[in-house]
Scaffold this motif. Structure first.
Motif, PDB file in Angstrom:
ATOM      1  N   GLY A   1      -5.102  -0.346  -6.420  1.00 37.02           N
ATOM      2  CA  GLY A   1      -5.764  -1.402  -5.646  1.00 37.02           C
ATOM      3  C   GLY A   1      -7.250  -1.179  -5.446  1.00 37.02           C
ATOM      4  N   THR A   2      -7.909  -2.248  -5.034  1.00 38.45           N
ATOM      5  CA  THR A   2      -9.361  -2.200  -4.862  1.00 38.45           C
ATOM      6  C   THR A   2      -9.773  -1.257  -3.734  1.00 38.45           C
ATOM      7  OG1 THR A   2      -9.089  -4.182  -3.528  1.00 38.45           O
ATOM      8  CG2 THR A   2      -9.882  -4.507  -5.749  1.00 38.45           C
ATOM      9  N   SER A   3      -8.864  -0.950  -2.772  1.00 39.40           N
ATOM     10  CA  SER A   3      -9.239  -0.050  -1.671  1.00 39.40           C
ATOM     11  C   SER A   3      -9.352   1.404  -2.132  1.00 39.40           C
ATOM     12  CB  SER A   3      -8.212  -0.085  -0.543  1.00 39.40           C
ATOM     13  OG  SER A   3      -7.851  -1.354  -0.200  1.00 39.40           O
ATOM     14  N   LEU A   4      -8.938   1.691  -3.370  1.00 42.01           N
ATOM     15  CA  LEU A   4      -8.980   3.055  -3.922  1.00 42.01           C
ATOM     16  C   LEU A   4      -8.117   4.020  -3.115  1.00 42.01           C
ATOM     17  CD1 LEU A   4     -12.693   3.486  -5.044  1.00 42.01           C
ATOM     18  CD2 LEU A   4     -10.684   4.000  -6.426  1.00 42.01           C
TER      19      LEU A   4
ATOM     20  N   GLY B   1      -5.183  -6.973   1.152  1.00 41.81           N
ATOM     21  CA  GLY B   1      -5.589  -5.759   0.440  1.00 41.81           C
ATOM     22  C   GLY B   1      -7.081  -5.530   0.625  1.00 41.81           C
ATOM     23  N   GLY B   2      -7.716  -4.923  -0.365  1.00 41.81           N
ATOM     24  CA  GLY B   2      -9.164  -4.764  -0.327  1.00 41.81           C
ATOM     25  C   GLY B   2      -9.796  -6.136  -0.140  1.00 41.81           C
ATOM     26  N   ILE B   3      -9.169  -7.117  -0.786  1.00 42.65           N
ATOM     27  CA  ILE B   3      -9.562  -8.526  -0.687  1.00 42.65           C
ATOM     28  C   ILE B   3      -8.322  -9.268  -0.186  1.00 42.65           C
ATOM     29  CG2 ILE B   3     -10.182 -10.536  -2.112  1.00 42.65           C
ATOM     30  CD1 ILE B   3     -11.580  -8.475  -4.039  1.00 42.65           C
TER      31      ILE B   3
ATOM     32  N   LEU C   1     -13.350  -3.437   6.218  1.00 44.53           N
ATOM     33  CA  LEU C   1     -12.865  -2.651   7.361  1.00 44.53           C
ATOM     34  C   LEU C   1     -12.951  -1.159   7.061  1.00 44.53           C
ATOM     35  CD1 LEU C   1      -9.760  -4.885   8.256  1.00 44.53           C
ATOM     36  CD2 LEU C   1     -11.979  -4.852   9.394  1.00 44.53           C
ATOM     37  N   ASN C   2     -12.594  -0.768   5.815  1.00 43.40           N
ATOM     38  CA  ASN C   2     -12.653   0.659   5.466  1.00 43.40           C
ATOM     39  C   ASN C   2     -14.084   1.174   5.433  1.00 43.40           C
ATOM     40  OD1 ASN C   2      -9.913   0.617   5.221  1.00 43.40           O
ATOM     41  ND2 ASN C   2      -9.831   1.022   3.031  1.00 43.40           N
ATOM     42  N   THR C   3     -15.012   0.353   4.917  1.00 42.13           N
ATOM     43  CA  THR C   3     -16.406   0.802   4.850  1.00 42.13           C
ATOM     44  C   THR C   3     -16.901   1.115   6.262  1.00 42.13           C
ATOM     45  OG1 THR C   3     -16.741  -0.582   2.928  1.00 42.13           O
ATOM     46  CG2 THR C   3     -18.728   0.152   4.046  1.00 42.13           C
TER      47      THR C   3
ATOM     48  N   ASP D   1      -9.270   1.985   9.953  1.00 46.25           N
ATOM     49  CA  ASP D   1      -9.159   1.765  11.404  1.00 46.25           C
ATOM     50  C   ASP D   1      -7.677   1.624  11.751  1.00 46.25           C
ATOM     51  OD1 ASP D   1      -9.551   1.101  14.038  1.00 46.25           O
ATOM     52  OD2 ASP D   1     -10.171  -0.975  13.622  1.00 46.25           O
ATOM     53  N   ASN D   2      -7.066   2.763  12.128  1.00 43.75           N
ATOM     54  CA  ASN D   2      -5.626   2.788  12.322  1.00 43.75           C
ATOM     55  C   ASN D   2      -5.152   1.727  13.327  1.00 43.75           C
ATOM     56  OD1 ASN D   2      -2.987   3.612  12.045  1.00 43.75           O
ATOM     57  ND2 ASN D   2      -3.172   5.280  13.512  1.00 43.75           N
ATOM     58  N   ASN D   3      -4.280   0.843  12.836  1.00 47.52           N
ATOM     59  CA  ASN D   3      -3.699  -0.244  13.651  1.00 47.52           C
ATOM     60  C   ASN D   3      -4.773  -1.177  14.240  1.00 47.52           C
ATOM     61  OD1 ASN D   3      -1.459  -1.600  14.632  1.00 47.52           O
ATOM     62  ND2 ASN D   3      -1.545  -0.554  16.604  1.00 47.52           N
ATOM     63  N   GLY D   4      -6.008  -1.039  13.767  1.00 46.51           N
ATOM     64  CA  GLY D   4      -7.084  -1.898  14.272  1.00 46.51           C
ATOM     65  C   GLY D   4      -7.537  -1.527  15.684  1.00 46.51           C
TER      66      GLY D   4
ATOM     67  N   GLY E   1       0.385  -6.169   2.021  1.00 52.22           N
ATOM     68  CA  GLY E   1      -0.852  -5.414   1.796  1.00 52.22           C
ATOM     69  C   GLY E   1      -1.118  -4.559   3.028  1.00 52.22           C
ATOM     70  N   GLY E   2      -1.881  -3.480   2.831  1.00 52.99           N
ATOM     71  CA  GLY E   2      -2.096  -2.510   3.915  1.00 52.99           C
ATOM     72  C   GLY E   2      -2.642  -3.115   5.194  1.00 52.99           C
ATOM     73  N   GLY E   3      -3.342  -4.248   5.104  1.00 49.54           N
ATOM     74  CA  GLY E   3      -3.882  -4.897   6.306  1.00 49.54           C
ATOM     75  C   GLY E   3      -2.775  -5.365   7.246  1.00 49.54           C
TER      76      GLY E   3
ATOM     77  N   LYS F   1       4.445  -4.625  -2.734  1.00 56.69           N
ATOM     78  CA  LYS F   1       4.692  -5.971  -3.282  1.00 56.69           C
ATOM     79  C   LYS F   1       3.879  -6.191  -4.559  1.00 56.69           C
ATOM     80  CE  LYS F   1       4.329 -10.882  -2.169  1.00 56.69           C
ATOM     81  NZ  LYS F   1       2.938 -11.310  -2.282  1.00 56.69           N
ATOM     82  N   GLU F   2       2.634  -5.730  -4.594  1.00 58.24           N
ATOM     83  CA  GLU F   2       1.827  -5.972  -5.800  1.00 58.24           C
ATOM     84  C   GLU F   2       2.365  -5.183  -6.995  1.00 58.24           C
ATOM     85  OE1 GLU F   2      -2.289  -5.349  -4.761  1.00 58.24           O
ATOM     86  OE2 GLU F   2      -2.470  -7.453  -4.138  1.00 58.24           O
ATOM     87  N   ALA F   3       2.766  -3.926  -6.766  1.00 58.91           N
ATOM     88  CA  ALA F   3       3.337  -3.129  -7.866  1.00 58.91           C
ATOM     89  C   ALA F   3       4.642  -3.785  -8.339  1.00 58.91           C
ATOM     90  CB  ALA F   3       3.582  -1.696  -7.407  1.00 58.91           C
TER      91      ALA F   3
HETATM   92  N1  ATP Z   1      -1.934   1.937   9.797  1.00 61.75           N
HETATM   93  C1  ATP Z   1      -2.926   1.201   9.277  1.00 61.75           C
HETATM   94  N2  ATP Z   1      -3.812   0.600  10.092  1.00 61.75           N
HETATM   95  C2  ATP Z   1      -4.822  -0.149   9.609  1.00 61.75           C
HETATM   96  N3  ATP Z   1      -5.032  -0.338   8.292  1.00 61.75           N
HETATM   97  C3  ATP Z   1      -4.186   0.249   7.424  1.00 61.75           C
HETATM   98  C4  ATP Z   1      -3.086   1.030   7.870  1.00 61.75           C
HETATM   99  N4  ATP Z   1      -2.415   1.469   6.763  1.00 61.75           N
HETATM  100  C5  ATP Z   1      -3.080   0.970   5.689  1.00 61.75           C
HETATM  101  N5  ATP Z   1      -4.142   0.242   6.078  1.00 61.75           N
HETATM  102  C6  ATP Z   1      -5.142  -0.423   5.225  1.00 61.75           C
HETATM  103  O1  ATP Z   1      -4.568  -0.783   4.010  1.00 61.75           O
HETATM  104  C7  ATP Z   1      -5.347  -0.268   2.917  1.00 61.75           C
HETATM  105  C8  ATP Z   1      -4.462  -0.130   1.710  1.00 61.75           C
HETATM  106  O2  ATP Z   1      -3.992  -1.425   1.434  1.00 61.75           O
HETATM  107  P1  ATP Z   1      -3.503  -1.907   0.032  1.00 61.75           P
HETATM  108  O3  ATP Z   1      -2.747  -0.797  -0.597  1.00 61.75           O
HETATM  109  O4  ATP Z   1      -2.841  -3.217   0.195  1.00 61.75           O
HETATM  110  O5  ATP Z   1      -4.872  -2.098  -0.692  1.00 61.75           O
HETATM  111  P2  ATP Z   1      -5.159  -2.316  -2.217  1.00 61.75           P
HETATM  112  O6  ATP Z   1      -3.899  -2.134  -2.988  1.00 61.75           O
HETATM  113  O7  ATP Z   1      -6.315  -1.489  -2.528  1.00 61.75           O
HETATM  114  O8  ATP Z   1      -5.592  -3.819  -2.209  1.00 61.75           O
HETATM  115  P3  ATP Z   1      -5.798  -4.948  -3.315  1.00 61.75           P
HETATM  116  O9  ATP Z   1      -4.669  -5.878  -3.085  1.00 61.75           O
HETATM  117  O10 ATP Z   1      -7.084  -5.561  -2.938  1.00 61.75           O
HETATM  118  O11 ATP Z   1      -5.855  -4.358  -4.644  1.00 61.75           O
HETATM  119  C9  ATP Z   1      -5.956   0.980   3.465  1.00 61.75           C
HETATM  120  O12 ATP Z   1      -7.091   1.374   2.749  1.00 61.75           O
HETATM  121  C10 ATP Z   1      -6.277   0.525   4.887  1.00 61.75           C
HETATM  122  O13 ATP Z   1      -7.459  -0.228   4.897  1.00 61.75           O
END
Ligand code: ATP
Ligand code: AH0
Length: 357
Positions: A13-16, A163-165, A188-190, A200-203, A286-288, A319-321
């Motif tokens: 994912g874009t979030s690396l 996700g990242g987006i 948010l990660n930046t 930002d854990n759980n926002g 997504g992680g968000g 879900k994306e995988a």
């Molecule tokens: N407990 C949490 N609280 C807040 N944010 C979280 C938590 N766990 C994961 N995340 C967020 O989710 C991100 C990972 O999300 P995800 O794997 O969907 O991203 P991605 O696969 O890179 O996205 P994309 O769909 O853009 O490719 C983390 O980098 C973080 O920002």
């Protein structure tokens, strides 16, 4: 007779945040696809790999080719280990790769992690390079997940991925529509990184902040948000617009996080039409979806006619995988896996290069 496929789906994912691996089974039964997620893992990247993938856009041509091969080899080795560890025999691997460039206006979308190297090291057939055919047919090459949303998650009115987006997909008058709505975890990660946190854990930090109205106005200003679909976002656009506004704001990190959550939620509200009377079911993945403050904001913006549902953590994270594994199945069967109603390509198409092993 039911047909079923065992597939390994790979998403970087874009979030690396790492390589998502999902071993899935898909069964075609009574004209419906059924999915099962059997085994999953996320392999976090070493700092060295994160730096290489992050800096790839400024690498030389030679370095880019080397990284393409090295990342394909890395994914292949990881899949080989995963397969041994679980004692499984998948039919093939379907890999998204890692996006380095995404500039649909210039007909460019590049995902690194060469399928041939992946096949050679996984010792399995591979489907990869899902976006290029759609780009060549004049499409955005993104989002690709919506056909999976329609065929595997059809009970939801809207599928939102944070996700990242952030992006959304839904069916309207018999057509699937989808587009990227704003940057999400990338912003948010930046901000979290600037105070030494991976995210930002759980926002919680966002929750502690206050709205910065000028920043919100700047974040919502770009013309992209009013442009009609098809449309998609890349890192390049986000750096030039959203991240620039964040950098230019004098607000505190907590206030910026708070404001970015409002921006993401407002853009989602703007993107979701009311499709029918009664309750609308919204799937959030997504992680968000683990960011409690962001989820609350989205529910608040959408209002009580929308039920925002966060599924089991496995579906949130994989879900994306899972859907790339499914796009691989459609490619394997020679069936459309990319919708022109979403991407704007000249026709529906069957994306993905196959490397047989
Ligand atoms: N407990 C949490 N609280 C807040 N944010 C979280 C938590 N766990 C994961 N995340 C967020 O989710 C991100 C990972 O999300 P995800 O794997 O969907 O991203 P991605 O696969 O890179 O996205 P994309 O769909 O853009 O490719 C983390 O980098 C973080 O920002
Ligand atoms: C070019 C690219 O990698 N785009 C990703 C990115 O991450 C989210 C959003 O931007 C989406 O458009 C897309 O991914 C998903 C998996 C898709 O194609 O549906």
């Amino acid at each position: 007779m039911d047909t079923s496929y065992h597939v390994i789906g790979l998403m970087s994912g874009t979030s690396l945040d790492g390589l998502d691996i999902a071993h899935c089974r898909f069964t075609y039964k009574s004209h419906n696809w059924i999915y099962e997620i059997l085994n999953t893992t996320t392999l976090t990247y070493t700092n060295e790999l994160i730096d290489s993938l992050r800096d790839a856009e400024t690498a030389s041509g030679l370095e880019l080719v080397e990284l393409d091969h090295a990342f394909g080899r890395f994914m292949g080795q990881q899949v080989h280990e995963f397969v041994q560890q679980h004692g499984i025999r998948p039919d093939f691997v379907a890999s998204h790769g890692h996006t380095i460039f995404h500039q649909p206006g210039k007909h460019i979308s590049l995902q690194l992690g060469h399928g041939a190297y992946l096949a050679a090291h996984a010792q399995l057939p591979v489907v990869s390079d899902f976006r290029t055919l759609d780009i060549a047919l004049g499409g955005q090459g993104a989002p690709l997940v919506p056909i999976g949303d329609a065929l595997l998650f059809g009970k939801y009115d809207y599928c939102i991925n944070l996700g990242g987006i952030a992006n959304v997909s839904y069916s309207h008058n018999g057509k699937r529509l989808a587009f990227d709505t704003s940057a999400c975890n990338m912003l948010l990660n930046t901000l979290a990184n600037s105070v030494g946190k991976p995210y930002d854990n759980n926002g919680e930090l966002a929750r502690s902040g206050m709205l910065a109205p000028q920043l919100l106005e700047a974040l919502n200003r770009p013309a992209y948000f009013l442009d009609p679909a098809p449309k998609s976002l890349g890192k390049e656009w986000i750096l030039e617009h959203s991240l620039k506004s964040i950098e230019e704001s004098a607000a505190s990190v907590a206030d910026k996080l708070h404001t970015v959550c409002h921006h993401i939620a407002q853009q989602l509200r703007q993107a979701l039409p009311q499709l029918h009377e009664g309750q609308h079911h919204v799937l959030l993945t997504g992680g968000g979806a683990f960011n409690g403050y962001l989820v609350e904001q989205i529910q608040q913006q959408l209002g009580s006619k929308y039920n925002v549902e966060v599924p089991a953590p496995e579906v949130v994270s994989f879900k994306e995988a899972l859907i790339f594994a499914f796009l691989g199945v459609l490619r394997w069967r020679g069936e459309h896996n990319c919708l022109s109603s979403v991407t704007g390509a000249s026709r529906d198409n069957i994306g993905g290069a196959i490397y047989l092993f």
